[in-house]
Design a protein around this motif. Sequence first.
Motif, mmCIF file in Angstrom:
data_model
loop_
_atom_site.group_PDB
_atom_site.id
_atom_site.type_symbol
_atom_site.label_atom_id
_atom_site.label_comp_id
_atom_site.label_asym_id
_atom_site.label_seq_id
_atom_site.Cartn_x
_atom_site.Cartn_y
_atom_site.Cartn_z
ATOM 1 N N ALA A 1 0.820 -1.216 0.000
ATOM 2 C CA ALA A 1 0.000 0.000 0.000
ATOM 3 C C ALA A 1 0.851 1.262 0.000
ATOM 4 C CB ALA A 1 -0.937 -0.016 1.210
ATOM 5 N N ASP A 2 1.985 1.209 0.694
ATOM 6 C CA ASP A 2 2.861 2.376 0.767
ATOM 7 C C ASP A 2 3.349 2.825 -0.607
ATOM 8 O OD1 ASP A 2 2.559 2.464 3.452
ATOM 9 O OD2 ASP A 2 4.536 1.685 3.964
ATOM 10 N N ASP B 1 -8.166 -7.455 -3.495
ATOM 11 C CA ASP B 1 -9.242 -6.682 -4.120
ATOM 12 C C ASP B 1 -8.907 -5.197 -4.060
ATOM 13 O OD1 ASP B 1 -10.793 -8.974 -4.630
ATOM 14 O OD2 ASP B 1 -11.647 -8.913 -2.613
ATOM 15 N N GLN B 2 -8.443 -4.753 -2.881
ATOM 16 C CA GLN B 2 -8.055 -3.349 -2.745
ATOM 17 C C GLN B 2 -6.827 -3.040 -3.594
ATOM 18 O OE1 GLN B 2 -10.331 -1.553 -0.856
ATOM 19 N NE2 GLN B 2 -11.223 -3.601 -0.899
ATOM 20 N N LEU B 3 -5.843 -3.955 -3.584
ATOM 21 C CA LEU B 3 -4.652 -3.761 -4.406
ATOM 22 C C LEU B 3 -5.048 -3.633 -5.874
ATOM 23 C CD1 LEU B 3 -1.579 -3.745 -4.911
ATOM 24 C CD2 LEU B 3 -1.678 -6.249 -4.998
ATOM 25 N N ALA B 4 -5.914 -4.517 -6.344
ATOM 26 C CA ALA B 4 -6.314 -4.502 -7.755
ATOM 27 C C ALA B 4 -7.029 -3.200 -8.116
ATOM 28 C CB ALA B 4 -7.215 -5.699 -8.052
ATOM 29 N N ALA C 1 -5.718 -0.622 -10.897
ATOM 30 C CA ALA C 1 -6.541 -0.134 -12.012
ATOM 31 C C ALA C 1 -6.537 1.386 -12.078
ATOM 32 C CB ALA C 1 -7.968 -0.662 -11.862
ATOM 33 N N TYR C 2 -6.593 2.028 -10.923
ATOM 34 C CA TYR C 2 -6.632 3.491 -10.879
ATOM 35 C C TYR C 2 -5.286 4.103 -11.245
ATOM 36 C CZ TYR C 2 -6.686 8.207 -8.909
ATOM 37 O OH TYR C 2 -6.548 9.551 -8.735
ATOM 38 N N HIS C 3 -4.222 3.661 -10.573
ATOM 39 C CA HIS C 3 -2.921 4.302 -10.753
ATOM 40 C C HIS C 3 -2.264 3.936 -12.089
ATOM 41 C CE1 HIS C 3 -2.528 6.265 -6.861
ATOM 42 N NE2 HIS C 3 -3.045 5.193 -6.300
ATOM 43 N N PHE C 4 -2.629 2.780 -12.648
ATOM 44 C CA PHE C 4 -2.057 2.383 -13.939
ATOM 45 C C PHE C 4 -3.033 2.629 -15.084
ATOM 46 C CE2 PHE C 4 0.519 -0.742 -11.234
ATOM 47 C CZ PHE C 4 1.541 0.180 -11.054
ATOM 48 N N LYS C 5 -4.048 3.446 -14.803
ATOM 49 C CA LYS C 5 -4.943 3.986 -15.840
ATOM 50 C C LYS C 5 -5.630 2.897 -16.682
ATOM 51 C CE LYS C 5 -2.447 8.388 -16.197
ATOM 52 N NZ LYS C 5 -1.675 8.181 -14.948
ATOM 53 N N ALA C 6 -6.214 1.925 -15.987
ATOM 54 C CA ALA C 6 -6.943 0.862 -16.671
ATOM 55 C C ALA C 6 -8.351 1.323 -17.019
ATOM 56 C CB ALA C 6 -6.999 -0.390 -15.805
ATOM 57 N N ASP C 7 -8.926 0.689 -18.031
ATOM 58 C CA ASP C 7 -10.299 0.994 -18.417
ATOM 59 C C ASP C 7 -11.308 0.214 -17.586
ATOM 60 O OD1 ASP C 7 -9.880 2.741 -20.853
ATOM 61 O OD2 ASP C 7 -8.701 0.984 -21.413
ATOM 62 N N MET C 8 -10.853 -0.880 -16.970
ATOM 63 C CA MET C 8 -11.774 -1.692 -16.180
ATOM 64 C C MET C 8 -10.982 -2.656 -15.297
ATOM 65 S SD MET C 8 -14.754 -4.356 -17.463
ATOM 66 C CE MET C 8 -15.822 -3.022 -18.002
ATOM 67 N N LEU C 9 -11.592 -3.028 -14.158
ATOM 68 C CA LEU C 9 -11.092 -4.117 -13.315
ATOM 69 C C LEU C 9 -12.094 -5.258 -13.387
ATOM 70 C CD1 LEU C 9 -9.450 -5.542 -11.055
ATOM 71 C CD2 LEU C 9 -10.776 -4.203 -9.397
ATOM 72 N N ALA C 10 -11.610 -6.463 -13.631
ATOM 73 C CA ALA C 10 -12.449 -7.659 -13.584
ATOM 74 C C ALA C 10 -11.944 -8.554 -12.453
ATOM 75 C CB ALA C 10 -12.410 -8.407 -14.909
ATOM 76 N N ILE C 11 -12.808 -8.839 -11.485
ATOM 77 C CA ILE C 11 -12.457 -9.725 -10.374
ATOM 78 C C ILE C 11 -13.095 -11.082 -10.618
ATOM 79 C CG2 ILE C 11 -12.758 -10.180 -7.914
ATOM 80 C CD1 ILE C 11 -12.485 -7.281 -7.327
ATOM 81 N N LEU C 12 -12.251 -12.116 -10.673
ATOM 82 C CA LEU C 12 -12.707 -13.491 -10.863
ATOM 83 C C LEU C 12 -12.557 -14.201 -9.520
ATOM 84 C CD1 LEU C 12 -10.998 -14.158 -14.311
ATOM 85 C CD2 LEU C 12 -13.301 -13.289 -13.851
ATOM 86 N N LYS D 1 -15.871 -2.581 -1.477
ATOM 87 C CA LYS D 1 -14.992 -1.434 -1.219
ATOM 88 C C LYS D 1 -14.167 -1.111 -2.461
ATOM 89 C CE LYS D 1 -14.554 -2.000 3.800
ATOM 90 N NZ LYS D 1 -13.647 -2.348 4.919
ATOM 91 N N ALA D 2 -13.675 -2.163 -3.123
ATOM 92 C CA ALA D 2 -12.915 -1.944 -4.357
ATOM 93 C C ALA D 2 -13.798 -1.306 -5.421
ATOM 94 C CB ALA D 2 -12.347 -3.275 -4.862
ATOM 95 N N ALA D 3 -15.027 -1.813 -5.539
ATOM 96 C CA ALA D 3 -15.956 -1.282 -6.541
ATOM 97 C C ALA D 3 -16.291 0.175 -6.256
ATOM 98 C CB ALA D 3 -17.232 -2.126 -6.570
ATOM 99 N N LYS D 4 -16.522 0.502 -4.990
ATOM 100 C CA LYS D 4 -16.888 1.882 -4.647
ATOM 101 C C LYS D 4 -15.735 2.834 -4.932
ATOM 102 C CE LYS D 4 -19.252 4.789 -1.414
ATOM 103 N NZ LYS D 4 -20.481 4.820 -0.654
ATOM 104 N N PHE D 5 -14.529 2.421 -4.594
ATOM 105 C CA PHE D 5 -13.355 3.250 -4.886
ATOM 106 C C PHE D 5 -13.260 3.530 -6.382
ATOM 107 C CE2 PHE D 5 -8.890 3.258 -6.313
ATOM 108 C CZ PHE D 5 -8.439 4.419 -5.692
ATOM 109 N N LEU D 6 -13.435 2.495 -7.196
ATOM 110 C CA LEU D 6 -13.322 2.670 -8.647
ATOM 111 C C LEU D 6 -14.488 3.478 -9.209
ATOM 112 C CD1 LEU D 6 -11.974 -0.828 -9.739
ATOM 113 C CD2 LEU D 6 -10.737 1.335 -9.629
ATOM 114 N N MET D 7 -15.693 3.233 -8.712
ATOM 115 C CA MET D 7 -16.853 3.989 -9.192
ATOM 116 C C MET D 7 -16.690 5.476 -8.888
ATOM 117 S SD MET D 7 -19.731 1.213 -8.043
ATOM 118 C CE MET D 7 -21.200 2.178 -8.349
ATOM 119 N N ASN D 8 -16.085 5.773 -7.743
ATOM 120 C CA ASN D 8 -15.826 7.175 -7.396
ATOM 121 C C ASN D 8 -14.813 7.809 -8.348
ATOM 122 O OD1 ASN D 8 -17.593 7.111 -5.252
ATOM 123 N ND2 ASN D 8 -16.012 6.704 -3.718
#
Length: 255
Positions: free
Chosen positions: A100-101, A145-148, A152-163, A214-221
């Motif tokens: 996280a750091d 989930d939080q790492l992913a 997605a945010y910091h590496f400018k992805a268009d989407m995260l898919a969690i399997l 939590k991961a979804a809410k962070f990304l949706m924001n």
Amino acid sequence: MKRLVIKVGTAVLTQNNELALERLGNLVDLIAKLKNEKNYEVILVSSGAVGAGFTKLKLDKKQIANRQALAAIGQPLLMKHYKKKFQEYDIKCAQMLLIADDFDSRKRTKNAQNVMEILLSNNILPILNENDVIANYELLFGDNDQLAAHVAYHFKADMLAILSDIDGYYNKNPREFDDAVLQKNISFIDDCELEMKHTPNSEFATGGIVTKLKAAKFLMNNNIPMYLSSGFDLTNAYDFLVEENHKSGTLFKAQ
């Protein structure tokens, strides 16, 4: 070109204290199709290091130092299987271990971003995991989930898919209620939903539905959609990610 982060959970990659190599292989097949046929840039966030380590050394997983040792054993084992399977598609892999750091420091974040861009521009598949060996707090309380989501945010992805071991988000727990209904589309997550009981399914897992919310809410924001589907049966993931046909699974996307 779309940039996609795929996160796979421990429960998918391990079974009966062994690596679930058939499921790992199915995941590689999916990623290869996305890269080679859809021309996607894919970043894989893979759990499973502790579980993989336990297949070689049976230590008490309740002790943090033992879990760190298992992660140290399991991470190269996991990478060995990924590299061997991806070689069948002539896909080269790279490993990145983050904590996280790394996203709290502007300099370290920029360094990671620079490396990521070099890897993706050269058609290398980055495989990421949390650096469990040195990250006491993250290993005890963290989850991929939080790492992913931050990847997605910091590496400018268009989407995260969690399997995962669940095939989507239901209006109630499908393991307890037969009348639970899958929610295909979620555009808002109430804070009270983030306070639900933490229920990781696997003894090695640190996640659960709450961490995914939590991961979804962070990304949706941050206006990045997240898709949640089964990692055991990838039919729905193929339909959504490859065919762009949303038959099942849950898409979290802000209105």
